[in-house]
Design a protein around this motif. Structure first.
Motif, PDB file in Angstrom:
ATOM      1  N   VAL A 182       0.828  -0.998   0.130  1.00  0.00           N
ATOM      2  CA  VAL A 182       0.009  -0.065   0.143  1.00  0.00           C
ATOM      3  C   VAL A 182       0.915   1.344  -0.012  1.00  0.00           C
ATOM      4  CG1 VAL A 182      -2.023   1.164   1.111  1.00  0.00           C
ATOM      5  CG2 VAL A 182      -1.736  -1.154   1.307  1.00  0.00           C
ATOM      6  N   THR A 183       0.559   1.878  -0.723  1.00  0.00           N
ATOM      7  CA  THR A 183       1.546   3.265  -0.924  1.00  0.00           C
ATOM      8  C   THR A 183       0.471   4.485  -1.534  1.00  0.00           C
ATOM      9  OG1 THR A 183       3.686   4.294  -1.605  1.00  0.00           O
ATOM     10  CG2 THR A 183       2.371   3.208  -3.125  1.00  0.00           C
ATOM     11  N   GLU A 184       1.142   5.521  -1.134  1.00  0.00           N
ATOM     12  CA  GLU A 184       0.523   6.727  -1.949  1.00  0.00           C
ATOM     13  C   GLU A 184       1.378   7.222  -3.191  1.00  0.00           C
ATOM     14  OE1 GLU A 184       1.252  10.858   0.293  1.00  0.00           O
ATOM     15  OE2 GLU A 184       0.651   9.206   1.737  1.00  0.00           O
ATOM     16  N   GLY A 185       0.764   8.075  -3.839  1.00  0.00           N
ATOM     17  CA  GLY A 185       1.558   8.627  -4.954  1.00  0.00           C
ATOM     18  C   GLY A 185       1.448   7.610  -6.216  1.00  0.00           C
ATOM     19  N   VAL A 186       2.877   7.769  -7.187  1.00  0.00           N
ATOM     20  CA  VAL A 186       2.761   6.978  -8.291  1.00  0.00           C
ATOM     21  C   VAL A 186       3.055   5.579  -8.199  1.00  0.00           C
ATOM     22  CG1 VAL A 186       3.976   6.724 -10.484  1.00  0.00           C
ATOM     23  CG2 VAL A 186       3.638   9.070  -9.632  1.00  0.00           C
ATOM     24  N   VAL A 187       2.151   4.834  -8.578  1.00  0.00           N
ATOM     25  CA  VAL A 187       2.190   3.223  -8.377  1.00  0.00           C
ATOM     26  C   VAL A 187       2.700   2.649  -9.785  1.00  0.00           C
ATOM     27  CG1 VAL A 187       0.690   1.206  -7.976  1.00  0.00           C
ATOM     28  CG2 VAL A 187       0.559   3.257  -6.704  1.00  0.00           C
ATOM     29  N   VAL A 307      -1.925   6.975  -9.885  1.00  0.00           N
ATOM     30  CA  VAL A 307      -1.332   7.858  -8.848  1.00  0.00           C
ATOM     31  C   VAL A 307      -2.411   7.929  -7.671  1.00  0.00           C
ATOM     32  CG1 VAL A 307      -0.842  10.068  -8.116  1.00  0.00           C
ATOM     33  CG2 VAL A 307      -0.357   9.618 -10.383  1.00  0.00           C
ATOM     34  N   ASN A 308      -2.156   6.974  -6.420  1.00  0.00           N
ATOM     35  CA  ASN A 308      -2.810   6.917  -5.366  1.00  0.00           C
ATOM     36  C   ASN A 308      -3.221   8.157  -4.664  1.00  0.00           C
ATOM     37  OD1 ASN A 308      -3.312   4.298  -6.063  1.00  0.00           O
ATOM     38  ND2 ASN A 308      -1.834   3.376  -4.522  1.00  0.00           N
ATOM     39  N   THR A 309      -4.212   8.733  -4.228  1.00  0.00           N
ATOM     40  CA  THR A 309      -4.421   9.733  -3.305  1.00  0.00           C
ATOM     41  C   THR A 309      -4.069   9.381  -2.058  1.00  0.00           C
ATOM     42  OG1 THR A 309      -7.005   9.245  -3.778  1.00  0.00           O
ATOM     43  CG2 THR A 309      -6.117  11.000  -4.815  1.00  0.00           C
ATOM     44  N   PHE A 353      -4.876   1.947  -5.271  1.00  0.00           N
ATOM     45  CA  PHE A 353      -4.577   0.762  -6.017  1.00  0.00           C
ATOM     46  C   PHE A 353      -3.483  -0.005  -5.524  1.00  0.00           C
ATOM     47  CE2 PHE A 353      -2.575  -1.997  -9.598  1.00  0.00           C
ATOM     48  CZ  PHE A 353      -3.974  -2.486  -9.817  1.00  0.00           C
ATOM     49  N   VAL A 354      -3.647  -1.121  -4.948  1.00  0.00           N
ATOM     50  CA  VAL A 354      -2.815  -2.062  -4.155  1.00  0.00           C
ATOM     51  C   VAL A 354      -1.936  -3.303  -4.742  1.00  0.00           C
ATOM     52  CG1 VAL A 354      -3.828  -1.348  -2.085  1.00  0.00           C
ATOM     53  CG2 VAL A 354      -4.494  -3.594  -2.918  1.00  0.00           C
ATOM     54  N   ARG A 355      -1.193  -3.791  -4.137  1.00  0.00           N
ATOM     55  CA  ARG A 355      -0.861  -5.092  -4.814  1.00  0.00           C
ATOM     56  C   ARG A 355      -0.774  -6.246  -3.686  1.00  0.00           C
ATOM     57  NH1 ARG A 355       0.899  -4.425  -9.909  1.00  0.00           N
ATOM     58  NH2 ARG A 355       1.576  -2.431 -10.474  1.00  0.00           N
ATOM     59  N   LEU A 356      -1.113  -7.303  -4.064  1.00  0.00           N
ATOM     60  CA  LEU A 356      -1.624  -8.467  -3.069  1.00  0.00           C
ATOM     61  C   LEU A 356      -0.545  -9.503  -3.421  1.00  0.00           C
ATOM     62  CD1 LEU A 356      -5.062  -7.869  -3.881  1.00  0.00           C
ATOM     63  CD2 LEU A 356      -4.591  -8.108  -1.657  1.00  0.00           C
TER      64      LEU A 356
END
Length: 402
Positions: A182-187, A307-309, A353-356
């Motif tokens: 889980v991160t904010e910004g550019v994914v 780009v996650n808010t 948007f996350v990565r599992l």
């Protein structure tokens, strides 16, 4: 890493093993019937029937469209939250050897979209049983993520109307099952394509002085374009230029009159993208002038970066910590240079948007899009529980609608 079995402690599930078995059956059923972009009719029917079976209103717009489910909330003023999954498969022949492998020759679920659909269907089941969520939940099953930008089709159909935030995710072997990024910004990166059409002057292989060899010009460009990354791009901004296809020539003793180069560009910031695009045009013009050929450049805009808010990323982090545990919620060290059309939703609506992680301990790493790609199915109840908890957390954290 978690040491308890997958799904242990999943919230609101009376019988975790039954839930896991149900999700595995869903994932395998979808895995057997991969369909290509904008042709996902069997897949859409499968999803619609599953939603209706659990009392969830569902609509399907027909070929080229997606399935939209809606769970009605208790409070009309509570935030409306959307969950998204992709329906399309990829061209290719599966090599997993699984007993539930693709039944459609030339098509394969090699990117995990079958798992994503099963997770969102599982989340829908959790959210529709017992006490309803505070606000409405929109379940977006879109066509054509891999090719064609199906997200835009869904947006044009109005699926984000009234939606306060949208959430999605992707399985990966970069993380182990039980981990989530889980991160904010550019994914993910911006993706663009280009085509260079070289036109020289054909001739006999024995008389090169009478011709302009399009293959020589193409070879020059193949090497020169790599300097756009190695010598012209700021190294702190990841940039990739790839020539993926070259077509030229008709016979060993004929100097080619035409050559075609096709490639892709991946960037994470607009300034780097602009510089590469300008550089391709400049080098194409220079190569043509140098060799006496004509080089036509075609640039095709691809998916923008995801780009996650920040607010929605923090919502995801809190939800993930409750499902996965604090130590297994990981930051992203650097943006993926892959692309994702979830980016289009984020241009209109905040989201994350996350990565599992979907690789079992001891498994070899297999990249997405490989015909051998598969997922550790223990990720399915984890993903379903996570998406359900994201909805609950978002409806607690986001402002009420006016």
């Amino acid at each position: 890493m978690h040491t308890e079995p997958a799904g242990a402690g999943l919230m609101g599930i009376p019988d975790t093993q039954v839930f896991l078995d149900d999700l595995v059956a869903l994932r395998r059923g979808l895995h057997r019937i991969p369909e290509l972009a904008f042709l996902e009719e069997k897949t859409a029917d499968f999803i619609r029937r599953e939603l209706v079976r659990h009392g969830i209103a569902a609509s399907y717009g027909g070929r080229g469209m997606g399935v939209v489910g809606r769970i009605e909330g208790r409070d009309p003023a509570a935030p409306v939250i959307a969950l998204r999954a992709e329906m399309d498969g990829l061209p290719g022949e599966e090599s997993t050897g699984l007993p539930f492998a693709s039944q459609h020759p030339g098509r394969v679920h090699a990117c995990g979209h079958d798992a994503h659909m099963a997770m969102v269907l599982g989340a829908a089941r959790l959210l529709s049983r017992g006490e309803r969520p505070a606000g409405d939940v929109v379940l977006v099953f879109q066509p054509a993520e891999e090719h064609g930008g199906g997200a835009r089709v869904m947006m044009q159909a109005g699926v984000l109307a009234g939606v306060s935030a949208i959430f999605g995710g992707h399985v990966t072997h970069h993380y182990l099952t039980g981990q989530i990024m889980v991160t904010e910004g550019v994914v993910t990166a911006q993706s663009d394509r280009f085509v260079l059409r070289v036109r020289g002057k054909g001739g006999h292989g024995a008389r090169p002085h009478e011709a302009v060899d399009a293959i020589i010009v193409a070879g020059f460009l193949i090497s020169a374009l790599q300097t756009l990354v190695s010598r012209e791009s700021d190294p702190i901004h990841p940039t990739v230029v790839t020539i993926g296809r070259v077509q030229a020539g008709t016979a060993a003793n004929v100097i080619a009159e035409e050559a075609v180069l096709e490639g892709s560009i991946r960037t994470t910031v607009e300034a780097a993208r602009d510089r590469v695009l300008r550089g391709i045009r400049r080098m194409a013009d220079a190569a043509g002038a140098l060799h006496g050929a004509a080089v036509v450049v075609e640039l095709v805009e691809g998916y923008p970066p995801v780009v996650n808010t920040a607010r929605e990323a923090s919502i995801c982090r809190r939800a993930a910590e409750r499902v996965f545990g604090v130590r297994d919620v990981l930051p992203q060290e650097h943006p993926s240079m892959g692309s994702e059309d979830f980016a289009y939703y984020l241009h209109e609506t905040p989201g994350c948007f996350v990565r599992l992680g979907a690789r079992r301990e001891g498994w070899d790493y297999v990249p997405l899009h490989s015909p051998a790609f598969t997922v550790d199915e223990d990720v399915l109840p984890l993903g379903a529980s996570y998406f359900a908890e994201v909805v609950r957390e978002a409806q607690r954290a986001l402002p009420r609608r006016s």
